[in-house]
Design an enzyme around this catalytic site. Structure first.
Site, PDB file in Angstrom:
ATOM      1  N   THR A  13       0.856  -1.194   0.000  1.00  0.00           N
ATOM      2  CA  THR A  13       0.000   0.000   0.000  1.00  0.00           C
ATOM      3  C   THR A  13       0.889   1.240   0.000  1.00  0.00           C
ATOM      4  OG1 THR A  13      -0.226   0.228   2.400  1.00  0.00           O
ATOM      5  CG2 THR A  13      -1.756  -1.280   1.286  1.00  0.00           C
ATOM      6  N   TYR A 151       1.663  12.719  14.270  1.00  0.00           N
ATOM      7  CA  TYR A 151       2.281  11.699  13.400  1.00  0.00           C
ATOM      8  C   TYR A 151       3.031  10.666  14.239  1.00  0.00           C
ATOM      9  CZ  TYR A 151       5.602   9.708  10.014  1.00  0.00           C
ATOM     10  OH  TYR A 151       6.355   8.853   9.249  1.00  0.00           O
TER      11      TYR A 151
HETATM   12  N1  LIG Z   1      10.480   9.411   4.223  1.00  0.00           N
HETATM   13  C1  LIG Z   1      10.765   9.327   5.516  1.00  0.00           C
HETATM   14  O1  LIG Z   1      11.678   9.998   6.022  1.00  0.00           O
HETATM   15  C2  LIG Z   1       9.981   8.375   6.384  1.00  0.00           C
HETATM   16  C3  LIG Z   1      10.498   8.066   7.647  1.00  0.00           C
HETATM   17  C4  LIG Z   1       9.804   7.198   8.477  1.00  0.00           C
HETATM   18  C5  LIG Z   1       8.614   6.645   8.054  1.00  0.00           C
HETATM   19  N2  LIG Z   1       8.106   6.966   6.818  1.00  0.00           N
HETATM   20  C6  LIG Z   1       6.850   6.342   6.435  1.00  0.00           C
HETATM   21  O2  LIG Z   1       7.063   5.622   5.241  1.00  0.00           O
HETATM   22  C7  LIG Z   1       5.837   5.505   4.527  1.00  0.00           C
HETATM   23  C8  LIG Z   1       6.051   5.940   3.099  1.00  0.00           C
HETATM   24  O3  LIG Z   1       6.453   7.297   3.095  1.00  0.00           O
HETATM   25  P1  LIG Z   1       7.354   7.939   1.960  1.00  0.00           P
HETATM   26  O4  LIG Z   1       8.339   8.791   2.626  1.00  0.00           O
HETATM   27  O5  LIG Z   1       7.776   6.913   1.008  1.00  0.00           O
HETATM   28  O6  LIG Z   1       6.270   8.950   1.333  1.00  0.00           O
HETATM   29  P2  LIG Z   1       5.787   9.248  -0.159  1.00  0.00           P
HETATM   30  O7  LIG Z   1       6.926   9.279  -1.099  1.00  0.00           O
HETATM   31  O8  LIG Z   1       4.937  10.470  -0.025  1.00  0.00           O
HETATM   32  O9  LIG Z   1       4.861   8.002  -0.499  1.00  0.00           O
HETATM   33  C9  LIG Z   1       3.660   7.810   0.197  1.00  0.00           C
HETATM   34  C10 LIG Z   1       2.843   6.805  -0.573  1.00  0.00           C
HETATM   35  O10 LIG Z   1       1.639   6.504   0.158  1.00  0.00           O
HETATM   36  C11 LIG Z   1       0.511   6.829  -0.652  1.00  0.00           C
HETATM   37  N3  LIG Z   1      -0.554   7.232   0.260  1.00  0.00           N
HETATM   38  C12 LIG Z   1      -0.549   8.226   1.174  1.00  0.00           C
HETATM   39  N4  LIG Z   1      -1.720   8.243   1.831  1.00  0.00           N
HETATM   40  C13 LIG Z   1      -2.466   7.239   1.314  1.00  0.00           C
HETATM   41  C14 LIG Z   1      -3.763   6.740   1.556  1.00  0.00           C
HETATM   42  N5  LIG Z   1      -4.580   7.296   2.463  1.00  0.00           N
HETATM   43  N6  LIG Z   1      -4.202   5.684   0.832  1.00  0.00           N
HETATM   44  C15 LIG Z   1      -3.418   5.118  -0.113  1.00  0.00           C
HETATM   45  N7  LIG Z   1      -2.194   5.538  -0.388  1.00  0.00           N
HETATM   46  C16 LIG Z   1      -1.721   6.586   0.326  1.00  0.00           C
HETATM   47  C17 LIG Z   1       1.012   7.899  -1.615  1.00  0.00           C
HETATM   48  O11 LIG Z   1       0.243   8.014  -2.799  1.00  0.00           O
HETATM   49  P3  LIG Z   1      -1.012   9.052  -2.895  1.00  0.00           P
HETATM   50  O12 LIG Z   1      -0.548  10.322  -2.245  1.00  0.00           O
HETATM   51  O13 LIG Z   1      -1.296   9.185  -4.356  1.00  0.00           O
HETATM   52  O14 LIG Z   1      -2.113   8.385  -2.141  1.00  0.00           O
HETATM   53  C18 LIG Z   1       2.387   7.318  -1.923  1.00  0.00           C
HETATM   54  O15 LIG Z   1       2.274   6.203  -2.796  1.00  0.00           O
HETATM   55  C19 LIG Z   1       4.812   6.334   5.306  1.00  0.00           C
HETATM   56  O16 LIG Z   1       4.067   5.493   6.154  1.00  0.00           O
HETATM   57  C20 LIG Z   1       5.698   7.267   6.120  1.00  0.00           C
HETATM   58  O17 LIG Z   1       5.049   7.719   7.272  1.00  0.00           O
HETATM   59  C21 LIG Z   1       8.770   7.808   5.980  1.00  0.00           C
END
Ligand SMILES: NC(=O)c1ccc[n+]([C@@H]2O[C@H](COP(=O)([O-])OP(=O)(O)OC[C@H]3O[C@@H](n4cnc5c(N)ncnc54)[C@H](OP(=O)(O)O)[C@@H]3O)[C@@H](O)[C@H]2O)c1
Length: 250
Positions: A13, A151
């Site tokens: 997801t 968050y």
């Molecule tokens: N990047 C970091 O530093 C970091 C650190 C710790 C944890 N995380 C976690 O890692 C995960 C991925 O983050 P990322 O950094 O890779 O962010 P990202 O590049 O913004 O990717 C987020 C993905 O989730 C999708 N998404 C968001 N809300 C959604 C929803 N309600 N339903 C379905 N799809 C949804 C987005 O697509 P759409 O917007 O089109 O829905 C996108 O595919 C998240 O859980 C985030 O909290 C990230």
């Protein structure tokens, strides 16, 4: 040479960008049939084209139960079972205590906590016994960040799902682990910090706090996700695996 996820069915997801996209690519390269979700159709279509292989994109908002049902209906049309669920969709915004709105709270908890919960629960009838579930938590599950409390609370909740679900799923031998990325270079990070000089300064400052001396790459998180999903992690259950360059270990 046989690939690690040949003939496996994997759900990712939030698989259209960042960590989810990197994981979907890695699972696909290892032979899996991969289903990805995202809310934005054009981004979903681009990701499907980019990943290639046996990939299916399902436009879905994981905070909406009807959308989750549509995802698993789509899976069921092609496959009789699921091997791996990577419940990764999530995100957040920086809002300090004093400025938190009900809307901010609801949006963040609905996506990160409600979405993760029902992504997993609704997968259970299809998930095979002995399957693997990976939940995306964050280093914020155990550390504080200014203006990031809502968050961070969602990610602590997600981490705790893993502790409890390994008991609920014990008889089915389904493993549940949390992956906790540190600061990782994704579009989600850009959304948080923006672009320009201030954002660059913030990134450099954060990189300086990390023993590895830099922020992470989505592909580095994906490798750890594939480890947890694979039989190599057959006795790894209920852990929070930090992939953060050492940030929260000091
Ligand atoms: N990047 C970091 O530093 C970091 C650190 C710790 C944890 N995380 C976690 O890692 C995960 C991925 O983050 P990322 O950094 O890779 O962010 P990202 O590049 O913004 O990717 C987020 C993905 O989730 C999708 N998404 C968001 N809300 C959604 C929803 N309600 N339903 C379905 N799809 C949804 C987005 O697509 P759409 O917007 O089109 O829905 C996108 O595919 C998240 O859980 C985030 O909290 C990230």
């Amino acid at each position: 040479m046989s690939r690690k996820f040949e003939n496996k069915v994997v759900i990712v997801t939030g698989g259209t960008s960042g960590i989810g996209l990197a994981a979907a690519k890695a699972f696909s390269a290892e032979g899996a049939s991969v289903f990805i979700t995202g809310r934005r159709k054009e981004v979903l279509d681009a990701a499907v084209a980019d990943i290639g292989g046996r990939i299916t994109g399902v436009q879905a908002d994981m905070s909406k139960l009807a959308d989750i049902d549509r995802l698993y209906d789509a899976v069921q049309q092609k496959h009789s079972q699921i091997d791996v669920v990577f419940a990764n969709a999530g995100g957040g915004e920086m809002v300090p205590l004093g400025a938190i709105t009900e809307e901010h709270y609801t949006r963040t908890f609905d996506t990160n906590v409600k979405g993760t919960l029902f992504t997993v629960q609704k997968a259970l009838p299809l998930l095979r016994d002995g399957g693997s579930i990976i939940l995306t938590s964050s280093t914020t599950s155990i550390s504080g960040t200014p203006a990031f409390s809502v968050y961070s609370a969602t990610k602590a909740a997600v981490r705790n799902f893993a502790r409890n679900w390994i008991l609920d799923l014990k008889d089915r031998h389904i493993r549940v682990n949390a992956i906790s990325p540190g600061v990782t270079d994704t579009a989600g990070l850009d959304d948080l910090f923006g672009n320009g000089a201030t954002a660059e300064n913030t990134r450099n400052y954060l990189a300086g706090l990390i023993p590895a001396g830099r922020i992470g790459k989505p592909e580095e998180i994906a490798k750890a996700v594939l480890f947890l999903a694979s039989d190599d992690a057959s006795f790894v259950n209920g852990v929070e695996l930090f992939v953060d360059g050492g940030q929260v270990q000091i």
